[in-house]
Design an enzyme around this catalytic site. Structure first.
Site, PDB file in Angstrom:
ATOM      1  N   LYS A  42       0.833  -1.221  -0.054  1.00 34.10           N
ATOM      2  CA  LYS A  42       0.053   0.060   0.001  1.00 34.10           C
ATOM      3  C   LYS A  42       0.963   1.298  -0.083  1.00 34.10           C
ATOM      4  CE  LYS A  42      -3.911  -1.634   2.581  1.00 34.10           C
ATOM      5  NZ  LYS A  42      -4.905  -1.435   1.648  1.00 34.10           N
ATOM      6  N   ASP A  45      -2.882  -7.326  -1.929  1.00 30.57           N
ATOM      7  CA  ASP A  45      -3.372  -6.439  -0.850  1.00 30.57           C
ATOM      8  C   ASP A  45      -5.139  -6.881  -0.973  1.00 30.57           C
ATOM      9  OD1 ASP A  45      -4.095  -4.493   0.860  1.00 30.57           O
ATOM     10  OD2 ASP A  45      -3.972  -2.902  -0.796  1.00 30.57           O
ATOM     11  N   ARG A  78     -10.345 -11.458   1.519  1.00 28.91           N
ATOM     12  CA  ARG A  78     -11.184 -12.341   1.013  1.00 28.91           C
ATOM     13  C   ARG A  78     -10.463 -13.663   0.951  1.00 28.91           C
ATOM     14  NH1 ARG A  78     -11.658  -8.996  -4.594  1.00 28.91           N
ATOM     15  NH2 ARG A  78     -11.070  -7.352  -3.228  1.00 28.91           N
TER      16      ARG A  78
HETATM   17  N1  BES Z   1      -8.375  -3.478   4.069  1.00 30.57           N
HETATM   18  C1  BES Z   1      -8.280  -2.925   2.812  1.00 30.57           C
HETATM   19  C2  BES Z   1      -9.554  -2.532   2.755  1.00 30.57           C
HETATM   20  C3  BES Z   1      -9.666  -0.937   3.151  1.00 30.57           C
HETATM   21  C4  BES Z   1      -9.229   0.106   2.668  1.00 30.57           C
HETATM   22  C5  BES Z   1     -10.293  -0.790   4.342  1.00 30.57           C
HETATM   23  C6  BES Z   1      -9.605   1.464   3.084  1.00 30.57           C
HETATM   24  C7  BES Z   1     -10.254   0.186   5.058  1.00 30.57           C
HETATM   25  C8  BES Z   1      -9.749   1.496   4.459  1.00 30.57           C
HETATM   26  C9  BES Z   1      -8.217  -4.105   1.733  1.00 30.57           C
HETATM   27  O1  BES Z   1      -7.511  -5.453   2.461  1.00 30.57           O
HETATM   28  C10 BES Z   1      -7.917  -3.860   0.697  1.00 30.57           C
HETATM   29  O2  BES Z   1      -6.789  -3.597   0.580  1.00 30.57           O
HETATM   30  N2  BES Z   1      -8.695  -4.109  -0.394  1.00 30.57           N
HETATM   31  C11 BES Z   1      -8.165  -3.562  -1.868  1.00 30.57           C
HETATM   32  C12 BES Z   1      -8.832  -4.397  -2.655  1.00 30.57           C
HETATM   33  C13 BES Z   1      -8.189  -4.321  -3.932  1.00 30.57           C
HETATM   34  C14 BES Z   1      -6.635  -4.683  -4.150  1.00 30.57           C
HETATM   35  C15 BES Z   1      -9.036  -5.037  -5.115  1.00 30.57           C
HETATM   36  C16 BES Z   1      -8.694  -2.030  -1.845  1.00 30.57           C
HETATM   37  O3  BES Z   1      -9.935  -1.739  -1.424  1.00 30.57           O
HETATM   38  O4  BES Z   1      -8.049  -1.128  -2.473  1.00 30.57           O
HETATM   39 ZN    ZN Z   2      -7.289  -5.578   4.283  1.00 26.71          ZN
HETATM   40 MN    MN Z   3      -5.575  -5.097   1.730  1.00 23.20          MN
END
Ligand code: BES
Ligand code: ZN
Ligand code: MN
Length: 499
Positions: free
Chosen positions: A280, A350, A354
């Site tokens: 990230k 990331d 899931r």
């Molecule tokens: N934990 C994150 C989602 C998240 C983002 C929660 C911001 C709270 C605030 C999750 O694991 C994630 O990183 N999701 C990605 C998915 C993408 C890679 C398809 C996202 O939402 O960017």
């Molecule tokens: Zn996450």
């Molecule tokens: Mn993530």
């Protein structure tokens, strides 16, 4: 904080502070009228002089009002009577609580239950006054060397009801309001905890604590090696990237009879989400400590259910892991076999939530559940779609979806449904495995739910994406405790339906 119910006349209460509403402009509520008449117009004189006109958020503290037995009378502005609504009611309570804490009143006897809120009964006014009170008083100062303690904090809050007939319903509102607030506090404390302390073993230890505290709860912890052996390859692909071992945490609450099928709550428990190799960006990455907010809300809900001794069987399955980049971390393109036997191509590390959840959901089937609900901070996209007010709800079962939406309305912890139609599954196709763990950017929350749905074909299932609701960003950042209220309300309604 201790709450109780009483039915009595305001001028006769011997207490540190009476709390009485005033509508704008200078219109006393019934208790105010009474105090005014026993004190020969003492209060209406002050109002006429202009000391207060009743605007929302105003407060006037009076000492030794003639012919009354309480030390103080706090007049609280309630705004125009016609404009009083649920949110204003909560603001009025919060104002009163903050001021009581500042003024050193350790006990208060509140007549705000007589405020005229259309369609809301004493149960509602008492329950949500409690939730607003404990929300207002919440602090997380465990890691501050100097604690912010009030000098003489409010200890006892008494709700007045207009007749003795209302005492039982008042007691019920107190029990439920306090249990839900305790659940919310549990969830907030866990989610506010930093990732270096609140890691998977810490969550496992918390589950063991639950088993010690509540006789009807038993806890089982599965280690990473057991999960690997079992075939939970999707979970392990995430957790092996961290030096801290992942855990699958199972808590079983038996409040119902042995033959009742359990309701299963599955929580995402990523105790820190760096993104893994698909790292990230740095900004606000600290907030990824709340990526176990789903698990935190399951702990909170279970606490509320156990404190209320709900006659239900509930199984909680928490997927606790840390998502780190390392020499052991999964690479984009890796293919893993999930506990269900289906293979997954990890196109983005990331999208780890899931991965741990699909194995937890498959594991949940072992309990032959009545239904399964998972709670997860799953996608940033849900914040884009719904902002911070509604949790995203997706489900393969319409009646269950409606039950959850209604529980959200009733508990002031709302969700909004998004579709998971077949068309949306398209993007999860993989050239090399049964499916990929990401689809395109479009409808990111929906495609994430579609991924989970692939593992939930046999049971009634709902998914709550709480990435936008479990956490407040900005100056006042911190956990909200959502959706503990929604979930506990859902359980309460299930109990009511059964009896
Ligand atoms: N934990 C994150 C989602 C998240 C983002 C929660 C911001 C709270 C605030 C999750 O694991 C994630 O990183 N999701 C990605 C998915 C993408 C890679 C398809 C996202 O939402 O960017
Ligand atoms: Zn996450
Ligand atoms: Mn993530």
């Amino acid at each position: 904080m201790e709450f109780s119910i009483k039915s009595g006349s305001a001028e006769k209460q011997r207490t540190a502070c009476l709390v009485v509403g005033v509508y704008e402009p200078r219109k006393l509520t019934a208790a105010g009228e009474l105090l005014d008449s026993v004190s020969d117009g003492y209060i209406s004189n002050l109002l006429r002089r202009g000391d207060m006109d009743g605007k929302l958020g105003q407060m006037l503290l009076l000492q030794n009002v003639p012919n009354t037995l309480s030390d103080r009378v706090m007049l609280v502005g309630c705004g125009k009577e016609r404009e009083l609504n649920e949110n204003n009611y909560r603001k009025i309570i919060a104002t009163a609580i903050n001021k009581l804490n500042e003024t050193g009143s350790m006990e208060a006897h509140s007549y705000l239950t007589e405020l005229n809120l259309k369609g809301r009964d004493s149960y509602w006014k008492i329950r949500f006054a409690i939730e607003a009170t404990l929300e207002t008083l919440y602090t997380f100062d465990q890691f501050k060397s100097k604690k912010s303690e009030a000098r003489r904090p409010l200890r006892r809050f008494i709700f007045n009801v207009s007749s003795r007939r209302e005492l039982p319903v008042g007691e019920q509102a107190i029990n439920e309001g306090v249990a839900i607030s305790n659940g919310i506090r549990e969830a907030k404390n866990l989610a506010n905890m930093p990732g270096n302390i609140c890691n998977p073993p810490f969550l496992a230890a918390n589950a063991e604590k639950f088993a010690d505290e509540f006789t009807h709860i038993t806890t089982t912890i599965l280690d990473e090696s057991e999960l690997e052996e079992m075939g939970a390859g999707a979970f392990v692909a995430v957790s092996k990237g961290s030096d801290i071992p992942g855990k699958l945490i199972i808590m079983e609450y038996q409040g119902g009879s042995a033959e009742d099928k359990p309701l299963v709550l599955v929580g995402k428990g990523i105790t820190f989400d760096t993104g893994g190799i698909s790292l990230k960006p740095g900004a606000q990455m600290d907030e990824m400590k709340y990526d176990m907010g789903g698990s935190a809300s399951v702990f909170g809900t279970l606490r509320a259910a156990a404190e209320l001794k709900l006659p239900l069987n509930i199984v909680c399955v928490l997927a606790a892991a840390e998502n780190m980049p390392s020499g052991n971390a999964a690479r984009p393109g890796d293919i893993v076999t999930s506990l269900s036997g289906k293979t997954i191509e990890i196109l983005n590390t990331d999208a780890e939530g899931r991965l741990v959840l699909c194995d937890a959901l498959t594991y949940a089937e072992r309990f032959n559940p009545e239904l399964i609900i998972d709670i997860a901070t799953l996608t940033g996209a849900v914040i884009i779609g719904l902002g911070h007010h509604a949790s995203g709800l997706m489900s393969n079962h319409n009646p269950l979806a409606h039950e959850l939406l209604n529980a959200g309305e009733k508990s002031n912890d709302r969700a909004w449904r998004l579709p998971i139609w077949e068309e949306y599954h398209e993007g999860l196709k993989s050239n090399f495995a049964d499916f990929a763990n990401i689809a395109g950017r479009a409808g990111g929350s929906i495609t994430a739910a579609c991924f989970l749905a692939k593992f939930m074909r046999k049971y009634q299932w709902a998914h709550l994406d709480i990435a936008g609701t479990a956490w407040r960003s900005g100056q006042n950042k911190g956990a909200t405790g959502r959706p503990v209220a929604l979930l506990t309300q859902f359980l309460l309604e299930r109990v009511a339906k059964a009896s």
